[in-house]
Design a protein around this motif. Structure first.
Motif, PDB file in Angstrom:
ATOM      1  N   ILE A 318       0.820  -1.216   0.000  1.00  0.00           N
ATOM      2  CA  ILE A 318       0.000   0.000   0.000  1.00  0.00           C
ATOM      3  C   ILE A 318       0.854   1.266   0.000  1.00  0.00           C
ATOM      4  O   ILE A 318       0.664   2.147  -0.850  1.00  0.00           O
ATOM      5  CB  ILE A 318      -0.989  -0.020   1.183  1.00  0.00           C
ATOM      6  CG1 ILE A 318      -1.935  -1.221   1.072  1.00  0.00           C
ATOM      7  CG2 ILE A 318      -1.784   1.279   1.232  1.00  0.00           C
ATOM      8  CD1 ILE A 318      -2.712  -1.285  -0.219  1.00  0.00           C
ATOM      9  N   PRO A 319       1.827   1.437   0.917  1.00  0.00           N
ATOM     10  CA  PRO A 319       2.627   2.671   0.858  1.00  0.00           C
ATOM     11  C   PRO A 319       3.465   2.792  -0.408  1.00  0.00           C
ATOM     12  O   PRO A 319       3.582   3.881  -0.971  1.00  0.00           O
ATOM     13  CB  PRO A 319       3.501   2.590   2.117  1.00  0.00           C
ATOM     14  CG  PRO A 319       3.450   1.182   2.561  1.00  0.00           C
ATOM     15  CD  PRO A 319       2.155   0.631   2.103  1.00  0.00           C
ATOM     16  N   ILE A 320       4.051   1.690  -0.872  1.00  0.00           N
ATOM     17  CA  ILE A 320       4.859   1.754  -2.101  1.00  0.00           C
ATOM     18  C   ILE A 320       3.995   2.127  -3.296  1.00  0.00           C
ATOM     19  O   ILE A 320       4.349   3.007  -4.096  1.00  0.00           O
ATOM     20  CB  ILE A 320       5.566   0.407  -2.339  1.00  0.00           C
ATOM     21  CG1 ILE A 320       6.627   0.159  -1.267  1.00  0.00           C
ATOM     22  CG2 ILE A 320       6.203   0.371  -3.733  1.00  0.00           C
ATOM     23  CD1 ILE A 320       7.319  -1.179  -1.389  1.00  0.00           C
ATOM     24  N   ALA A 321       2.856   1.478  -3.437  1.00  0.00           N
ATOM     25  CA  ALA A 321       1.965   1.760  -4.570  1.00  0.00           C
ATOM     26  C   ALA A 321       1.439   3.187  -4.512  1.00  0.00           C
ATOM     27  O   ALA A 321       1.304   3.857  -5.552  1.00  0.00           O
ATOM     28  CB  ALA A 321       0.805   0.759  -4.570  1.00  0.00           C
ATOM     29  N   THR A 322       1.152   3.687  -3.316  1.00  0.00           N
ATOM     30  CA  THR A 322       0.631   5.051  -3.179  1.00  0.00           C
ATOM     31  C   THR A 322       1.655   6.077  -3.629  1.00  0.00           C
ATOM     32  O   THR A 322       1.357   6.978  -4.425  1.00  0.00           O
ATOM     33  CB  THR A 322       0.227   5.311  -1.713  1.00  0.00           C
ATOM     34  OG1 THR A 322      -0.784   4.380  -1.319  1.00  0.00           O
ATOM     35  CG2 THR A 322      -0.301   6.724  -1.548  1.00  0.00           C
ATOM     36  N   ILE A 323       2.883   5.955  -3.149  1.00  0.00           N
ATOM     37  CA  ILE A 323       3.917   6.941  -3.480  1.00  0.00           C
ATOM     38  C   ILE A 323       4.289   6.871  -4.961  1.00  0.00           C
ATOM     39  O   ILE A 323       4.408   7.903  -5.644  1.00  0.00           O
ATOM     40  CB  ILE A 323       5.151   6.720  -2.587  1.00  0.00           C
ATOM     41  CG1 ILE A 323       4.792   6.992  -1.116  1.00  0.00           C
ATOM     42  CG2 ILE A 323       6.299   7.617  -3.023  1.00  0.00           C
ATOM     43  CD1 ILE A 323       5.883   6.616  -0.141  1.00  0.00           C
ATOM     44  N   LEU A 324       4.461   5.666  -5.485  1.00  0.00           N
ATOM     45  CA  LEU A 324       4.831   5.521  -6.900  1.00  0.00           C
ATOM     46  C   LEU A 324       3.740   6.059  -7.822  1.00  0.00           C
ATOM     47  O   LEU A 324       4.021   6.801  -8.775  1.00  0.00           O
ATOM     48  CB  LEU A 324       5.095   4.051  -7.220  1.00  0.00           C
ATOM     49  CG  LEU A 324       6.442   3.475  -6.778  1.00  0.00           C
ATOM     50  CD1 LEU A 324       6.525   1.998  -7.151  1.00  0.00           C
ATOM     51  CD2 LEU A 324       7.587   4.245  -7.427  1.00  0.00           C
ATOM     52  N   SER A 325       2.507   5.693  -7.568  1.00  0.00           N
ATOM     53  CA  SER A 325       1.421   6.121  -8.461  1.00  0.00           C
ATOM     54  C   SER A 325       1.230   7.632  -8.416  1.00  0.00           C
ATOM     55  O   SER A 325       1.022   8.269  -9.455  1.00  0.00           O
ATOM     56  CB  SER A 325       0.122   5.404  -8.082  1.00  0.00           C
ATOM     57  OG  SER A 325      -0.266   5.709  -6.766  1.00  0.00           O
ATOM     58  N   MET A 326       1.311   8.244  -7.225  1.00  0.00           N
ATOM     59  CA  MET A 326       1.157   9.692  -7.132  1.00  0.00           C
ATOM     60  C   MET A 326       2.278  10.411  -7.870  1.00  0.00           C
ATOM     61  O   MET A 326       2.038  11.410  -8.569  1.00  0.00           O
ATOM     62  CB  MET A 326       1.135  10.120  -5.664  1.00  0.00           C
ATOM     63  CG  MET A 326      -0.151   9.802  -4.930  1.00  0.00           C
ATOM     64  SD  MET A 326      -1.606  10.605  -5.646  1.00  0.00           S
ATOM     65  CE  MET A 326      -1.145  12.314  -5.507  1.00  0.00           C
ATOM     66  N   ALA A 327       3.511   9.937  -7.747  1.00  0.00           N
ATOM     67  CA  ALA A 327       4.635  10.576  -8.428  1.00  0.00           C
ATOM     68  C   ALA A 327       4.480  10.479  -9.948  1.00  0.00           C
ATOM     69  O   ALA A 327       4.668  11.470 -10.672  1.00  0.00           O
ATOM     70  CB  ALA A 327       5.952   9.933  -7.981  1.00  0.00           C
ATOM     71  N   MET A 328       4.124   9.305 -10.447  1.00  0.00           N
ATOM     72  CA  MET A 328       3.971   9.116 -11.887  1.00  0.00           C
ATOM     73  C   MET A 328       2.841   9.976 -12.448  1.00  0.00           C
ATOM     74  O   MET A 328       2.994  10.644 -13.486  1.00  0.00           O
ATOM     75  CB  MET A 328       3.698   7.636 -12.187  1.00  0.00           C
ATOM     76  CG  MET A 328       4.866   6.707 -11.879  1.00  0.00           C
ATOM     77  SD  MET A 328       4.402   4.957 -11.958  1.00  0.00           S
ATOM     78  CE  MET A 328       3.898   4.824 -13.672  1.00  0.00           C
ATOM     79  N   VAL A 329       1.727  10.001 -11.762  1.00  0.00           N
ATOM     80  CA  VAL A 329       0.554  10.710 -12.281  1.00  0.00           C
ATOM     81  C   VAL A 329       0.763  12.223 -12.226  1.00  0.00           C
ATOM     82  O   VAL A 329       0.449  12.936 -13.193  1.00  0.00           O
ATOM     83  CB  VAL A 329      -0.700  10.291 -11.494  1.00  0.00           C
ATOM     84  CG1 VAL A 329      -1.881  11.168 -11.859  1.00  0.00           C
ATOM     85  CG2 VAL A 329      -1.026   8.834 -11.775  1.00  0.00           C
ATOM     86  N   ALA A 330       1.271  12.745 -11.114  1.00  0.00           N
ATOM     87  CA  ALA A 330       1.493  14.187 -11.010  1.00  0.00           C
ATOM     88  C   ALA A 330       2.482  14.660 -12.070  1.00  0.00           C
ATOM     89  O   ALA A 330       2.262  15.694 -12.729  1.00  0.00           O
ATOM     90  CB  ALA A 330       2.005  14.534  -9.605  1.00  0.00           C
ATOM     91  N   PHE A 331       3.556  13.923 -12.258  1.00  0.00           N
ATOM     92  CA  PHE A 331       4.550  14.280 -13.272  1.00  0.00           C
ATOM     93  C   PHE A 331       3.922  14.272 -14.663  1.00  0.00           C
ATOM     94  O   PHE A 331       4.132  15.186 -15.472  1.00  0.00           O
ATOM     95  CB  PHE A 331       5.711  13.284 -13.198  1.00  0.00           C
ATOM     96  CG  PHE A 331       6.914  13.687 -13.988  1.00  0.00           C
ATOM     97  CD1 PHE A 331       7.616  14.836 -13.679  1.00  0.00           C
ATOM     98  CD2 PHE A 331       7.353  12.902 -15.046  1.00  0.00           C
ATOM     99  CE1 PHE A 331       8.739  15.208 -14.412  1.00  0.00           C
ATOM    100  CE2 PHE A 331       8.468  13.268 -15.790  1.00  0.00           C
ATOM    101  CZ  PHE A 331       9.160  14.421 -15.476  1.00  0.00           C
ATOM    102  N   GLY A 332       3.108  13.265 -14.955  1.00  0.00           N
ATOM    103  CA  GLY A 332       2.469  13.168 -16.264  1.00  0.00           C
ATOM    104  C   GLY A 332       1.483  14.286 -16.518  1.00  0.00           C
ATOM    105  O   GLY A 332       1.454  14.880 -17.610  1.00  0.00           O
TER     106      GLY A 332
END
Length: 701
Positions: A318-332
């Motif tokens: 849960i924490p890994i998926a949350t941080i990775l997905s937020m970083a990828m989406v915000a950057f995109g």
């Protein structure tokens, strides 16, 4: 007045089991004797006096408030669930990315750039992304603590209480339902724009237009069918739907990368010049308004938390998926907004199909077809994410008794709440059929922001609250040996040596109390139960932040120094609350992920969420009030009476065995009345003769 079958001993009436109905009539709303160990009620002879009647009425009201504020401890086997734990970290990460990258990037970007923020849409996405990231970190900590379906609902139930948990759950239902409907509507509108309005014209020719301001121009039959098909895909099973989601999300990310490359390749910096309105044509207020709308693009990250009960290793995933997905989406999102406004002037952007029109304007017509494929994939994954999360929230609320029981039924074959999914899919399809996309997006944002606000506040409250004895063994295993487990049972941290163990033991015993160096705050925050001063400061901080944001929003222009006085007062209250919270001892409990810089980071999340809520229009608030009124009726007419925490003795719930969906959690016995009833149920014989209303209590004014 005389009660039959009673014995007077030392000015105390002893009421035996055969006369228990008499006592029940006396305390019919205040307490229940369903499972008391000795089934005896002891009450003072002065209970028949007028002053004691007021005391009894106070206990009745206290019992009602206790029901609303009862909390769910998190003891027991956290991985025990009837759902299928089969999702990996990769699956959950792509679930979050797919839920966030869809209609927002293909439709919302053009709408905000054209009508709200212009080229500064990138700043709107940045502000919305920061706000969402702060909330996402709070979700990640709770996902580690409580690996259960229900997302913010389950977190609030544990940390704040049942009533607020119901409010959050009710808002999450609104978020996911409208999220699914809005994406289906955007999916249909995007395809219609690509076909030059062929679908809408054909529909209007058959059904005619809807001449109602609250409804859309025409019934969107295609959006209705899209919701139904997505529900059928999810009904197959969680692992199969995860494979479909992974493939569509990867294809969508490939298309977005292509769009960003082409946008910078055909970029024209003059589109940001003063001749075309400049970088911020609508001012900073436009950036804020755009951020409140762009926030819709990030709401999908809570689907990661909703999948906690189906994750193989939730404390890690849960924490890994949350941080990775937020970083990828915000950057995109930020890069797509920059690329779009550099390709064409913001006034020339087509809000219905921004990216294909912009690529056509720079003569990259071949890329329009790739964008169309990416848009279809992205909107499909967003729709799947919403319809995946909605049944899980309804399931969690139903399993706790706050919603109708049949909503928690699990299919033996697919291991999903199938009847729940059918109702969710049909409801979302019906909303997509009748309502317009813009109204749906605004309506969804307010409920989401409220959920994020309460979760962020709950992180602070839970961090400074001592863990009850039954909760200290809960959570992911952190210990290496039985000796370590014994050394750190009070703190939840490994006992490395005698010195550190003693230090951690001291910290555990002082959780929620003032640190020694802040003893000068004792007259203001001392003399209270551990953690209660922090909770009061969190409530005060949230109210002051809301008042400050509302004052600055509705104050059209400064009216002198006196107009700034409320700002100074509210700012002082906010700072004072943070200082008092910081002065208390935090819990040393070790978790795989903890929000850093508590209480400042969650407090910043609360401030930003409240600021975005204030920037929503009045009509959105009016619709939200109607939705909440329906929720209040449902809770007070059904939920409060059927809550699983209300079984047994006056809201007390005995621990049931593991292996069912309802085996985790029991009421937090916070009221004095509940504690006394609990002592009747588990105490010794001497406890049976203790009066519920004592002489000291009756003598108090």
């Amino acid at each position: 007045m005389h009660y039959p079958h009673t014995t007077l001993v030392n000015n105390v009436f002893i009421i035996p089991e055969k006369s228990i109905g008499c006592a029940r009539r006396l305390f019919q709303h205040g307490l229940s004797l369903g499972h008391c160990k000795y089934r005896q009620l002891v009450t003072y002879i002065r209970a028949i006096m007028p002053g004691a009647r007021h005391k009894i009425l106070g206990h009745v009201l206290s019992g009602f408030c206790h029901k609303m504020n009862r909390r769910k401890p998190i003891y027991g086997d956290s991985l025990d669930t009837p759902l299928n734990r089969c999702l990996t970290t990769f699956d959950i990460t792509l679930l979050g990315v797919g839920h966030m990258v869809g209609a927002g990037i293909y439709v919302l970007t053009g709408t905000v750039a054209h009508s709200m923020a212009g080229p500064a849409t990138a700043l709107s996405f940045l502000l919305a992304g920061i706000t969402s990231t702060l909330a996402a970190l709070c979700y990640a900590e709770f996902g580690t603590r409580i690996p259960r379906a229900g997302s913010a609902y389950a977190y609030t139930y544990v940390s704040i209480g049942e009533f607020w948990a119901f409010i959050i759950g009710w808002n999450i239902v609104l978020e996911y339902m409208i999220g699914a409907a809005s994406v289906a509507r955007a999916w249909s509108g995007y395809l219609d724009a690509m076909l030059d309005g062929a679908i809408s014209n054909a529909t209007i020719s058959v059904t005619g237009e809807l001449h109602e301001t609250l409804l859309s121009k025409y019934p969107d039959v295609l959006a209705f069918l899209i919701c139904i098909v997505a529900s059928l895909i999810l009904a197959v099973g969680v692992k199969t739907s995860a494979y479909i989601n992974n493939g569509l999300t990867i294809l969508n990310l490939t298309v977005i990368s292509l769009v960003i490359f082409l946008g910078f390749y055909y970029a024209d910096i003059s589109n940001w010049s003063e001749k075309n309105g400049g970088f911020m044509p609508y001012g900073f207020s436009g950036v804020l308004a755009g951020a409140a709308t762009c926030f819709y693009a990030f709401v999908g990250f809570d689907s990661i938390s909703a999948s906690s009960e189906e994750a193989k290793d939730p404390s890690r995933s849960i924490p890994i998926a949350t941080i990775l997905s937020m970083a990828m989406v915000a950057f995109g999102y930020i890069l797509v907004a920059i690329a779009l406004t550099l390709m064409v002037p913001y006034k020339s952007i087509n809000p219905e199909a921004a990216l294909p029109a912009a690529l056509g304007a720079v003569h990259a017509d071949w890329a329009k077809y790739a964008v169309a494929v990416g848009a279809v994939c992205g909107m499909t994954t967003t729709l799947l994410g919403s319809l995946f999360s909605l049944p899980r929230c309804l399931y969690a609320m139903s399993a706790d008794g706050l919603l109708f029981g049949f909503l928690s039924d699990i299919s033996n074959k697919s291991q999903i709440p199938i009847s729940n999914l059918i109702i969710s899919g049909f409801s979302s399809a019906l909303i997509a059929l009748l309502f317009d996309l813009e109204k749906l997006v605004e309506f969804m944002s307010i409920g989401t922001l409220l959920a994020y606000t309460i979760v962020s506040a709950a992180v602070i409250i839970l961090r400074y609250r001592p863990a009850p004895p039954e909760e200290k063994g809960f959570g992911p295993p952190q210990l290496d040996s039985p000796i370590d487990r014994e050394d750190s049972s009070a703190t939840g941290t490994p006992g490395t040596d005698a010195g550190s163990s003693s230090s951690e033991m001291f910290e555990a015993l002082t959780v929620g109390r003032l640190r020694p160096q802040y003893a000068w705050l004792e007259p203001l925050a001392g003399g209270r139960a551990p953690g209660s001063a922090v909770s009061s400061c969190v409530y005060t901080f949230t109210a002051a932040a809301a008042a400050l944001c509302a004052h600055n929003h509705f104050l059209a222009e400064p009216a002198g120094l006196w107009a700034l006085l409320p700002d100074f007062v509210l700012t002082f209250i906010i700072i004072a609350c943070l200082v008092i919270i910081w002065a208390h001892q935090q819990s040393p409990l070790r978790l795989p992920f903890r929000v850093p810089w508590v209480p400042f980071l969650p407090a910043a999340s609360v401030m930003l969420n409240v600021e975005l809520m204030v920037n929503l229009n009045a009509l959105t608030w009016a619709r939200f009030a109607i939705w909440m009124t329906l929720g209040f009726l449902l809770y007070f007419l059904y939920g409060i009476h059927h809550s699983k925490l209300g079984e047994g003795v006056a809201g007390l719930l005995s621990r049931s065995g593991s292996g069912t969906a309802h085996s985790w959690g029991a009421v937090d016995k916070t009221s004095s009345l509940a504690r006394r009833v609990g002592r009747l149920g588990r105490g010794s014989k001497s406890d049976d003769r203790k009066p519920i209303i004592c002489d000291d209590e009756l003598a108090r004014p």
